[in-house]
Design a protein around this motif. Structure first.
Motif, PDB file in Angstrom:
ATOM      1  N   LYS A 268      68.494  19.870  35.296  1.00 38.19           N
ATOM      2  CA  LYS A 268      67.818  18.824  36.081  1.00 38.19           C
ATOM      3  C   LYS A 268      68.597  18.523  37.367  1.00 38.19           C
ATOM      4  N   LYS A 269      69.909  18.432  37.219  1.00 33.04           N
ATOM      5  CA  LYS A 269      70.745  18.026  38.349  1.00 33.04           C
ATOM      6  C   LYS A 269      70.932  19.154  39.368  1.00 33.04           C
ATOM      7  N   LEU A 270      71.203  20.355  38.872  1.00 29.81           N
ATOM      8  CA  LEU A 270      71.578  21.454  39.765  1.00 29.81           C
ATOM      9  C   LEU A 270      70.404  22.358  40.137  1.00 29.81           C
ATOM     10  N   LEU A 271      69.502  22.593  39.180  1.00 31.74           N
ATOM     11  CA  LEU A 271      68.350  23.456  39.456  1.00 31.74           C
ATOM     12  C   LEU A 271      67.109  22.650  39.838  1.00 31.74           C
ATOM     13  N   LYS A 272      67.266  21.315  39.821  1.00 33.17           N
ATOM     14  CA  LYS A 272      66.159  20.395  40.179  1.00 33.17           C
ATOM     15  C   LYS A 272      64.924  20.605  39.301  1.00 33.17           C
ATOM     16  N   MET A 273      65.158  20.934  38.026  1.00 31.48           N
ATOM     17  CA  MET A 273      64.038  21.063  37.081  1.00 31.48           C
ATOM     18  C   MET A 273      63.511  19.674  36.728  1.00 31.48           C
ATOM     19  N   SER A 274      62.228  19.605  36.427  1.00 33.12           N
ATOM     20  CA  SER A 274      61.679  18.347  35.936  1.00 33.12           C
ATOM     21  C   SER A 274      62.146  18.143  34.497  1.00 33.12           C
ATOM     22  N   GLN A 275      62.075  16.897  34.021  1.00 28.80           N
ATOM     23  CA  GLN A 275      62.452  16.585  32.640  1.00 28.80           C
ATOM     24  C   GLN A 275      61.652  17.451  31.662  1.00 28.80           C
ATOM     25  N   GLU A 276      60.359  17.538  31.922  1.00 30.17           N
ATOM     26  CA  GLU A 276      59.458  18.279  31.040  1.00 30.17           C
ATOM     27  C   GLU A 276      59.831  19.765  30.997  1.00 30.17           C
ATOM     28  N   GLU A 277      60.064  20.322  32.174  1.00 28.08           N
ATOM     29  CA  GLU A 277      60.405  21.750  32.289  1.00 28.08           C
ATOM     30  C   GLU A 277      61.741  22.045  31.593  1.00 28.08           C
ATOM     31  N   ALA A 278      62.731  21.172  31.836  1.00 27.99           N
ATOM     32  CA  ALA A 278      64.065  21.370  31.249  1.00 27.99           C
ATOM     33  C   ALA A 278      64.010  21.250  29.728  1.00 27.99           C
ATOM     34  N   GLU A 279      63.247  20.283  29.232  1.00 29.66           N
ATOM     35  CA  GLU A 279      63.144  20.086  27.777  1.00 29.66           C
ATOM     36  C   GLU A 279      62.407  21.247  27.110  1.00 29.66           C
ATOM     37  N   LYS A 280      61.393  21.759  27.782  1.00 32.64           N
ATOM     38  CA  LYS A 280      60.637  22.878  27.227  1.00 32.64           C
ATOM     39  C   LYS A 280      61.551  24.098  27.065  1.00 32.64           C
ATOM     40  N   LYS A 281      62.338  24.374  28.108  1.00 28.89           N
ATOM     41  CA  LYS A 281      63.252  25.518  28.043  1.00 28.89           C
ATOM     42  C   LYS A 281      64.316  25.293  26.964  1.00 28.89           C
ATOM     43  N   ALA A 282      64.856  24.073  26.905  1.00 30.79           N
ATOM     44  CA  ALA A 282      65.897  23.752  25.920  1.00 30.79           C
ATOM     45  C   ALA A 282      65.373  23.943  24.494  1.00 30.79           C
ATOM     46  N   LEU A 283      64.142  23.490  24.241  1.00 30.90           N
ATOM     47  CA  LEU A 283      63.561  23.627  22.899  1.00 30.90           C
ATOM     48  C   LEU A 283      63.356  25.092  22.516  1.00 30.90           C
ATOM     49  N   GLN A 284      62.917  25.893  23.493  1.00 29.10           N
ATOM     50  CA  GLN A 284      62.741  27.325  23.229  1.00 29.10           C
ATOM     51  C   GLN A 284      64.064  27.966  22.830  1.00 29.10           C
ATOM     52  N   LEU A 285      65.128  27.578  23.544  1.00 24.41           N
ATOM     53  CA  LEU A 285      66.449  28.147  23.267  1.00 24.41           C
ATOM     54  C   LEU A 285      67.014  27.637  21.940  1.00 24.41           C
ATOM     55  N   LEU A 286      66.779  26.358  21.651  1.00 24.12           N
ATOM     56  CA  LEU A 286      67.227  25.806  20.359  1.00 24.12           C
ATOM     57  C   LEU A 286      66.538  26.528  19.198  1.00 24.12           C
ATOM     58  N   GLU A 287      65.263  26.829  19.396  1.00 24.25           N
ATOM     59  CA  GLU A 287      64.505  27.537  18.364  1.00 24.25           C
ATOM     60  C   GLU A 287      65.099  28.927  18.143  1.00 24.25           C
ATOM     61  N   ARG A 288      65.528  29.537  19.239  1.00 25.82           N
ATOM     62  CA  ARG A 288      66.097  30.886  19.182  1.00 25.82           C
ATOM     63  C   ARG A 288      67.344  30.941  18.298  1.00 25.82           C
ATOM     64  N   VAL A 289      68.100  29.827  18.254  1.00 32.19           N
ATOM     65  CA  VAL A 289      69.321  29.815  17.434  1.00 32.19           C
ATOM     66  C   VAL A 289      69.144  28.965  16.168  1.00 32.19           C
ATOM     67  N   GLY A 290      67.883  28.633  15.867  1.00 29.46           N
ATOM     68  CA  GLY A 290      67.587  27.946  14.611  1.00 29.46           C
ATOM     69  C   GLY A 290      68.031  26.491  14.563  1.00 29.46           C
ATOM     70  N   LEU A 291      68.115  25.828  15.726  1.00 33.68           N
ATOM     71  CA  LEU A 291      68.604  24.441  15.757  1.00 33.68           C
ATOM     72  C   LEU A 291      67.625  23.492  16.448  1.00 33.68           C
ATOM     73  N   GLN A 292      66.336  23.862  16.433  1.00 32.35           N
ATOM     74  CA  GLN A 292      65.349  23.008  17.112  1.00 32.35           C
ATOM     75  C   GLN A 292      65.261  21.614  16.486  1.00 32.35           C
ATOM     76  N   ASP A 293      65.627  21.513  15.206  1.00 35.16           N
ATOM     77  CA  ASP A 293      65.550  20.206  14.539  1.00 35.16           C
ATOM     78  C   ASP A 293      66.757  19.319  14.871  1.00 35.16           C
ATOM     79  N   ARG A 294      67.673  19.818  15.699  1.00 34.41           N
ATOM     80  CA  ARG A 294      68.882  19.060  16.038  1.00 34.41           C
ATOM     81  C   ARG A 294      68.836  18.466  17.442  1.00 34.41           C
ATOM     82  N   ALA A 295      67.705  18.569  18.114  1.00 36.50           N
ATOM     83  CA  ALA A 295      67.619  18.154  19.522  1.00 36.50           C
ATOM     84  C   ALA A 295      68.027  16.701  19.753  1.00 36.50           C
TER      85      ALA A 295
END
Length: 254
Positions: free
Chosen positions: A117-144
């Motif tokens: 958000k700070k450096l790439l100027k992503m929106s909250q929604e965009e940043a959270e969507k990417k973060a959730l995809q990555l969390l899912e990739r490592v099996g930790l989506q339930d830890r957000a």
């Protein structure tokens, strides 16, 4: 520029890198003329005894350690030139540390979305969507929504890896990512790194995990006393070492 780089092209070029400093014992040569290239899509694993300069070399690539001589070129830019914005270059060089470096007062989601958000100027929604995809990739989506203190060491390190990926870096630097973990947690972190390697992510890894080096590395560098003593494929390094110092080291760790 990074989008133009094809697999096999040189991403980072290091020439005659030196790091010298003085202490009570005299002049220390932490790095003593390191020359190597890291290519796009390569998994470079750096091994060697403690004090051999492995971490100093890795941390010099993004100037967390400032070398006293030599050159580092990243995607065609002189990393050591004061004209270049090192913070901009660091956005493309993800770093994963031994001790996670997560912000304890922020949730996992906030830890992951802060920099995009700070450096790439992503929106909250965009940043959270990417973060959730990555969390899912490592099996930790339930830890957000949890905090770092609620996670095991292995989970924290998996979060640290995907937090670095949130910035879409062109290379990931790993500084002994499993050495602070309990033995039973090492495997879960190495599995994430293996999966990353399969996707073609360029990686430079300082590690004591010889099994990982054998299985995943495209090239292995053995360092001792601030120098590259031997380098080659995992087969060359582990099955047919040439240097006596490397042979002695492998006899102790394998």
């Amino acid at each position: 520029m990074s989008a133009e780089i094809k697999t096999g092209e040189v991403l980072i070029s290091v020439k005659d890198l030196a790091k010298h400093y003085k202490n009570k014992a005299g002049e220390i040569h932490a790095l003593d003329g390191i020359t190597t290239d890291i290519k796009k899509g390569e998994v470079l694993v750096i091994i060697g005894p403690s004090g051999s300069g492995k971490s100093t070399f890795l941390r010099s690539l993004n100037l967390l350690e400032r070398p006293t001589g030599g050159t580092i070129t990243f995607e065609g830019q002189d990393v050591m030139s004061p004209k270049n914005d090192i913070n901009k270059l660091r956005q493309k060089m993800g770093m994963v540390f031994q001790h996670f470096n997560l912000f304890p007062h922020l949730t996992i989601m906030d830890n992951m979305t802060l920099a995009p958000k700070k450096l790439l100027k992503m929106s909250q929604e965009e940043a959270e969507k990417k973060a959730l995809q990555l969390l899912e990739r490592v099996g930790l989506q339930d830890r957000a929504d949890t905090y770092p203190s609620q996670l095991s060491g292995g989970q924290k390190q998996r979060i640290a890896i995907v937090r670095a990926l949130c910035m879409s870096p062109d290379v990931l630097l790993f500084d002994e990512p499993t050495s602070a973990l309990d033995p039973e947690m090492v495997g879960e972190v190495l599995d994430v790194m293996k999966d990353l390697a399969k996707t073609g992510m360029t990686m430079a890894v300082v590690t004591h995990e010889m099994g990982f080096a054998k299985e995943v590395a495209s090239r292995v560098i053995f360092m001792d006393a601030g120098k590259i003593v031997e380098e080659g494929t995992p087969e060359e390094i582990f099955d047919n070492p040439q240097n006596e110092r490397l042979k002695t080291f492998l006899a102790k760790v394998l």
